[in-house]
Write a protein that holds these residues in place. Structure first.
Motif, PDB file in Angstrom:
ATOM      1  N   ILE A 147       0.717  -1.390   0.172  1.00 27.00           N
ATOM      2  CA  ILE A 147      -0.515  -0.141   0.234  1.00 27.00           C
ATOM      3  C   ILE A 147       1.063   1.249   0.215  1.00 27.00           C
ATOM      4  N   LYS A 148       0.733   2.208  -1.137  1.00 26.81           N
ATOM      5  CA  LYS A 148       1.354   3.163  -1.077  1.00 26.81           C
ATOM      6  C   LYS A 148       0.765   4.828  -0.756  1.00 26.81           C
ATOM      7  N   ILE A 149       1.028   5.046   0.379  1.00 26.32           N
ATOM      8  CA  ILE A 149       0.096   6.262   1.389  1.00 26.32           C
ATOM      9  C   ILE A 149       0.132   7.716   0.745  1.00 26.32           C
ATOM     10  N   ASP A 150      -0.274   7.954   0.322  1.00 29.86           N
ATOM     11  CA  ASP A 150      -0.511   8.975  -0.803  1.00 29.86           C
ATOM     12  C   ASP A 150      -0.166  10.162   0.155  1.00 29.86           C
ATOM     13  N   LYS A 151       0.888  11.182  -0.388  1.00 33.98           N
ATOM     14  CA  LYS A 151       1.901  12.111  -0.315  1.00 33.98           C
ATOM     15  C   LYS A 151       1.266  13.022   0.275  1.00 33.98           C
ATOM     16  N   ALA A 152       0.077  13.557  -0.260  1.00 38.45           N
ATOM     17  CA  ALA A 152      -0.997  14.393   0.735  1.00 38.45           C
ATOM     18  C   ALA A 152      -0.947  14.310   1.946  1.00 38.45           C
ATOM     19  N   PHE A 153      -0.542  13.459   2.968  1.00 34.81           N
ATOM     20  CA  PHE A 153      -0.814  12.553   4.106  1.00 34.81           C
ATOM     21  C   PHE A 153       0.260  13.658   4.708  1.00 34.81           C
ATOM     22  N   ILE A 154       1.557  12.115   3.950  1.00 39.76           N
ATOM     23  CA  ILE A 154       2.569  12.492   3.940  1.00 39.76           C
ATOM     24  C   ILE A 154       3.277  14.062   4.681  1.00 39.76           C
ATOM     25  N   GLN A 155       2.768  14.459   3.277  1.00 33.05           N
ATOM     26  CA  GLN A 155       3.139  16.203   3.853  1.00 33.05           C
ATOM     27  C   GLN A 155       2.808  16.962   5.280  1.00 33.05           C
ATOM     28  N   ASN A 156       1.067  16.454   5.366  1.00 34.23           N
ATOM     29  CA  ASN A 156       0.686  17.022   6.749  1.00 34.23           C
ATOM     30  C   ASN A 156       1.647  16.347   7.545  1.00 34.23           C
ATOM     31  N   LEU A 157       2.372  15.159   7.775  1.00 33.87           N
ATOM     32  CA  LEU A 157       3.179  14.961   9.441  1.00 33.87           C
ATOM     33  C   LEU A 157       3.825  16.045   9.609  1.00 33.87           C
ATOM     34  N   GLY A 158       3.728  15.775  11.389  1.00 37.58           N
ATOM     35  CA  GLY A 158       3.853  16.839  12.114  1.00 37.58           C
ATOM     36  C   GLY A 158       3.722  17.653  12.537  1.00 37.58           C
ATOM     37  N   HIS A 159       2.048  18.067  11.384  1.00 43.48           N
ATOM     38  CA  HIS A 159       1.951  19.197  11.588  1.00 43.48           C
ATOM     39  C   HIS A 159       0.429  19.044  11.657  1.00 43.48           C
ATOM     40  N   ASP A 160      -0.113  17.769  11.765  1.00 43.68           N
ATOM     41  CA  ASP A 160      -1.766  17.781  11.968  1.00 43.68           C
ATOM     42  C   ASP A 160      -2.036  16.514  13.161  1.00 43.68           C
ATOM     43  N   PRO A 161      -1.900  17.184  14.063  1.00 49.14           N
ATOM     44  CA  PRO A 161      -2.140  15.400  14.900  1.00 49.14           C
ATOM     45  C   PRO A 161      -3.476  14.440  13.943  1.00 49.14           C
ATOM     46  N   SER A 162      -4.377  15.401  13.589  1.00 49.95           N
ATOM     47  CA  SER A 162      -5.556  13.599  12.806  1.00 49.95           C
ATOM     48  C   SER A 162      -4.912  13.425  11.720  1.00 49.95           C
ATOM     49  N   THR A 163      -3.843  13.773  10.870  1.00 49.34           N
ATOM     50  CA  THR A 163      -2.953  13.449   9.903  1.00 49.34           C
ATOM     51  C   THR A 163      -2.003  12.402  10.217  1.00 49.34           C
ATOM     52  N   ASP A 164      -1.235  13.090  11.612  1.00 49.58           N
ATOM     53  CA  ASP A 164      -0.858  11.753  12.897  1.00 49.58           C
ATOM     54  C   ASP A 164      -1.057  10.349  12.661  1.00 49.58           C
ATOM     55  N   ALA A 165      -2.541  10.421  13.033  1.00 49.04           N
ATOM     56  CA  ALA A 165      -2.983   9.181  13.566  1.00 49.04           C
ATOM     57  C   ALA A 165      -3.545   8.702  12.211  1.00 49.04           C
ATOM     58  N   ILE A 166      -3.738   8.637  11.522  1.00 46.82           N
ATOM     59  CA  ILE A 166      -4.670   8.541  10.409  1.00 46.82           C
ATOM     60  C   ILE A 166      -3.352   7.721   9.773  1.00 46.82           C
ATOM     61  N   VAL A 167      -2.061   8.248   8.953  1.00 42.74           N
ATOM     62  CA  VAL A 167      -0.679   7.609   8.774  1.00 42.74           C
ATOM     63  C   VAL A 167      -0.563   6.811   9.198  1.00 42.74           C
ATOM     64  N   THR A 168      -0.828   6.546  11.029  1.00 39.83           N
ATOM     65  CA  THR A 168       0.018   5.920  12.219  1.00 39.83           C
ATOM     66  C   THR A 168      -0.446   5.003  11.790  1.00 39.83           C
TER      67      THR A 168
END
Ligand code: C2E
Ligand code: CA
Ligand code: CA
Ligand code: CA
Length: 276
Positions: A196-217
């Motif tokens: 599975i390749k996680i879309d770059k839109a999520f990766i680019q928000n990593l560390g800046h938005d707690p909900s993105t961090d939670a989704i990626v994790t």
């Protein structure tokens, strides 16, 4: 500036005409591009986070137009999909990428090829993959096909059967742009993906938005429990690498590690870095 209703209308019409005109130009240029050999494939490296080892490359098409210069795939792939030329262009990329990979010094490296929903043909695509492998001599274990959720929205039995047939040859299937579609999770239970390749839109928000961090994790955790490899794409910063490593992400791809380029250029870069 202010427009009367009528001039606003004609302004939009002109705008739409310009767009239609541009598409028509691209469409005519695409047919020529194949004949005149104006396409090129660049390769972007993918690394395993555990040991920082290079695992392979994603093949990304480029169009060098003799007058307009470089035209990015986001501009011409959708046009090629609409006018049907994506089939011939897709065949060209698949064969070209397999033939290149078959010649690489390191015969353990994989090559990932994008196959869009519009070019995927149940019953046909499996034959094309088999043929590209046969012609190039590339081992099936070194090829990976990247598909997107749009292919699975129809979810016809024939599509799933074709994907399984490709997988049975030993070729891996990756779900690209994961998280951007509608019901990603249901597809995971219906089809056995290798990656599975996680879309770059999520990766680019990593560390800046707690909900993105939670989704990626969570996606990484999901991949681990389903025994599916997870690739993070669009990795641009050291901080993203640190967060992805902590979350247990397997593979990474992005400008931080290398932009799409020729494999020769990547090898020279690595040699230079090792010498430093
Ligand atoms: P994709 O498959 O999601 O490919 C990843 C895109 O992200 C590539 O854009 C890549 O250059 C870019 N990228 C990689 N790392 C980074 C990063 O760290 N930051 C940023 N901002 N971008 C990064 P590219 O090469 O312009 O391709 C765009 C899209 O065009 C691809 O998205 C894919 O959907 C399509 N495409 C490209 N080559 C092919 C092809 O051979 N066949 C088909 N069917 N589609 C292709
Ligand atoms: Ca891709
Ligand atoms: Ca992607
Ligand atoms: Ca994409």
């Amino acid at each position: 500036s202010k427009h009367s209703g009528r001039s606003t209308f004609s302004w939009y019409t002109a705008e739409m005409d310009a767009d239609a005109q541009r598409r028509k130009e691209i469409e005519e240029g695409l047919a020529k591009a194949l004949r005149l050999d104006q396409f090129e494939v660049l390769f972007q490296p993918q690394y395993a986070l555990r040991d920082n080892r290079l695992t392979g490359y994603e093949a990304l098409i480029r169009w060098e137009h003799p007058v307009k210069g470089k035209i990015p795939p986001d501009l011409f792939i959708p046009v090629a999909e609409d006018c049907g030329l994506i089939e011939d262009i897709g065949d060209w990329v698949l064969n070209h990428a397999c033939q290149e990979a078959a010649k690489w010094d390191d015969q353990t490296l994989k090559v990932a090829v994008n196959v869009s929903a519009a070019q995927f043909k149940a019953g046909v695509t499996e034959r094309k993959v088999a043929q590209a492998l046969r012609t190039s001599g590339l081992k099936p274990e070194r090829l990976e096909i990247e598909i997107t959720e749009s292919l699975l929205i129809a979810n016809t039995e024939a599509v799933v059967e074709t994907l399984k047939a490709i997988r049975n040859m030993g070729v891996a299937i990756a779900m690209d742009d994961f998280g951007t579609g509608y019901s990603s999770l249901s597809y995971l239970s219906r089809f056995p993906f290798d990656k599975i390749k996680i879309d770059k839109a999520f990766i680019q928000n990593l560390g800046h938005d707690p909900s993105t961090d939670a989704i990626v994790t969570s996606i990484i955790g999901l991949g681990r429990s389903l025994d599916v490899l997870i690739t993070a794409e669009g990795v641009e910063t050291e901080n993203q690498v640190t967060l992805l490593r902590a979350a247990g992400c397997h593979l990474v791809q992005g400008y931080f590690f290398g932009k799409p380029d020729s494999v020769r250029a990547h090898e020279q870069n690595r040699a230079r870095k090792e010498a430093d």
